[in-house]
Design a protein around this motif. Structure first.
Motif, short mmCIF file in Angstrom:
data_model
loop_
_atom_site.label_atom_id
_atom_site.label_comp_id
_atom_site.label_asym_id
_atom_site.label_seq_id
_atom_site.Cartn_x
_atom_site.Cartn_y
_atom_site.Cartn_z
N LEU A 8 -43.16 61.07 -30.35
CA LEU A 8 -43.73 62.34 -30.42
C LEU A 8 -44.70 62.14 -31.68
N CYS A 9 -45.89 62.37 -31.00
CA CYS A 9 -47.18 62.28 -31.95
C CYS A 9 -47.57 63.70 -32.19
N THR A 10 -47.95 64.17 -33.51
CA THR A 10 -48.35 65.55 -33.60
C THR A 10 -49.14 65.33 -34.80
N ASP A 11 -50.33 66.16 -34.69
CA ASP A 11 -51.26 66.62 -35.70
C ASP A 11 -50.56 67.24 -36.62
N LEU A 12 -50.89 67.27 -37.79
CA LEU A 12 -50.46 68.15 -39.15
C LEU A 12 -50.99 69.58 -39.30
N ASP A 13 -52.35 69.64 -40.25
CA ASP A 13 -52.68 70.82 -40.44
C ASP A 13 -52.89 71.78 -39.27
N ARG A 14 -52.24 73.08 -39.46
CA ARG A 14 -52.22 74.15 -38.35
C ARG A 14 -51.54 73.84 -37.08
N THR A 15 -50.78 72.66 -37.08
CA THR A 15 -50.00 72.26 -35.86
C THR A 15 -48.62 72.35 -36.25
N GLU A 198 -44.93 57.96 -19.95
CA GLU A 198 -44.08 59.32 -19.76
C GLU A 198 -43.25 59.54 -20.79
N GLU A 199 -43.24 58.62 -21.84
CA GLU A 199 -42.26 58.74 -23.11
C GLU A 199 -42.87 59.05 -24.12
N LEU A 200 -44.29 59.87 -24.16
CA LEU A 200 -45.03 60.16 -25.04
C LEU A 200 -45.40 61.76 -24.93
N ILE A 201 -45.30 62.39 -25.92
CA ILE A 201 -45.78 63.85 -26.19
C ILE A 201 -46.62 63.87 -27.17
N PHE A 202 -47.70 64.67 -27.24
CA PHE A 202 -48.62 64.71 -28.29
C PHE A 202 -48.74 66.38 -28.55
N ALA A 203 -48.89 66.76 -29.74
CA ALA A 203 -49.04 68.08 -30.15
C ALA A 203 -50.27 68.25 -30.92
N GLY A 204 -51.08 69.24 -30.75
CA GLY A 204 -52.36 69.54 -31.54
C GLY A 204 -52.87 70.93 -31.44
N ASP A 205 -54.02 71.31 -32.21
CA ASP A 205 -54.28 72.55 -32.42
C ASP A 205 -55.94 72.92 -32.49
N SER A 206 -56.65 71.57 -32.55
CA SER A 206 -58.03 72.04 -32.95
C SER A 206 -58.92 70.86 -32.23
N GLY A 207 -60.33 71.13 -32.53
CA GLY A 207 -61.41 70.33 -31.90
C GLY A 207 -61.22 68.62 -31.80
N ASN A 208 -60.59 68.28 -32.98
CA ASN A 208 -60.55 66.72 -33.07
C ASN A 208 -59.24 66.47 -32.34
N ASP A 209 -58.34 67.40 -31.90
CA ASP A 209 -57.39 66.85 -30.89
C ASP A 209 -57.58 66.82 -29.49
#
Length: 282
Positions: A8-15, A198-209
């Motif tokens: 699970l890969c996730t952005d931080l700010d505003r995510t 298939e074992e990877l999920i990413f989450a983000g919110d902004s342009g650099n994502d």
């Protein structure tokens, strides 16, 4: 699909950090911590922040400590072993080739012809990250195109990544080696750790994502993302033939709503429903 393990890969700010304008569900981060405590989950923070600011965010917002951190918009990767940060040096060696021996100062000198660009603080720079402020009312499309042309003429393979600092209402422009984006860093780490696609999920919110959100990686765009990012993401997944890889979190389709870490949870449960059952969110 049944989950044996999840990167699970996730952005931080505003995510997962609720520092945007929209409200956060009071239980969202508690459930997010429960998700990250599952033995199947390997947690990676992927941020524009540097190492020190990521540490600060973990403490300030009581976030779960990750297994890895991709920082500085993809230009550094750290492994956390008993909360000690160990930089993975192979990544710096890999991305150095794109700048063809040119250093930070030489690129800065070349880009000084653009008066709209003002250099960010020293703490926000590193050997392979040259970061500027760019006013929101500037003609950023033209500036980025001209800067890309200039760098190409210098023989430099670069990625210019635009995003917005919402609280400060200022544009951010990061000049990185072409293969040092969040997308490249995530893919490199995935391969290094032996996870399949298939074992990877990413989450983000902004342009650099956007490079990750609009790739074939299963991705979650949290509901509090701005409308422009949502539109761009939808257009790009259609262009890239990756419509099924992107999940856009909604406010009304989940017990916790869709903002911030609740949106991340909503997307993870969409892709892997058994997690919803484990966390009692279904």
């Amino acid at each position: 699909m049944k989950m044996n393990r999840l990167l699970l890969c996730t952005d931080l700010d505003r995510t997962i950090i609720p520092n945007g304008y929209q409200p956060e569900h009071p239980e969202a981060r508690t459930y997010f911590k429960q998700l990250c405590c599952l033995s199947e989950v390997t947690l990676v923070y992927v941020s524009g922040r540097n190492q020190q600011l990521v540490k600060q965010a973990i403490k300030e917002y009581a976030l779960p400590v990750p297994d890895f951190a991709i920082t500085d918009v993809g230009t550094k990767i750290f492994q956390l072993v008993q909360e000690k940060w160990q930089e993975l040096g192979f990544w710096q060696e890999q991305i150095a080739a794109d700048w063809k021996g040119k250093n930070h100062g030489q690129l800065q000198q070349a880009l000084s012809r653009f008066p709209e660009l003002s250099l960010q603080e020293k703490s926000k720079q590193n050997s392979f990250k040259l970061s500027y402020y760019l006013p929101l009312d500037a003609d950023r499309g033209k500036i980025i195109q001209q800067a890309e042309t200039l760098l190409t003429q210098m023989g430099v393979a670069a990625s210019l990544i635009w995003s917005v600092d919402e609280p400060e209402q200022i544009g951010l422009l990061d000049v990185l080696p072409r293969h040092a984006t969040k997308l490249h860093a995530i893919e490199c780490l995935r391969r290094q750790l032996g996870f399949c696609h298939e074992e990877l999920i990413f989450a983000g919110d902004s342009g650099n994502d956007l490079p990750v959100l609009t790739s074939s990686i299963r991705s979650v765009l949290v509901a509090n993302a701005d409308q422009q990012t949502k539109r761009q993401a939808q257009q790009l997944v259609e262009q890239n033939g990756c419509v099924d890889s992107l999940y856009q979190a909604q406010h009304n389709d989940f017990p916790l709503g869709g903002n911030y870490s609740a949106g991340v949870l909503q997307g993870v449960v969409f892709f892997i429903p058994e997690i919803g059952a484990k966390l009692k969110l279904l």
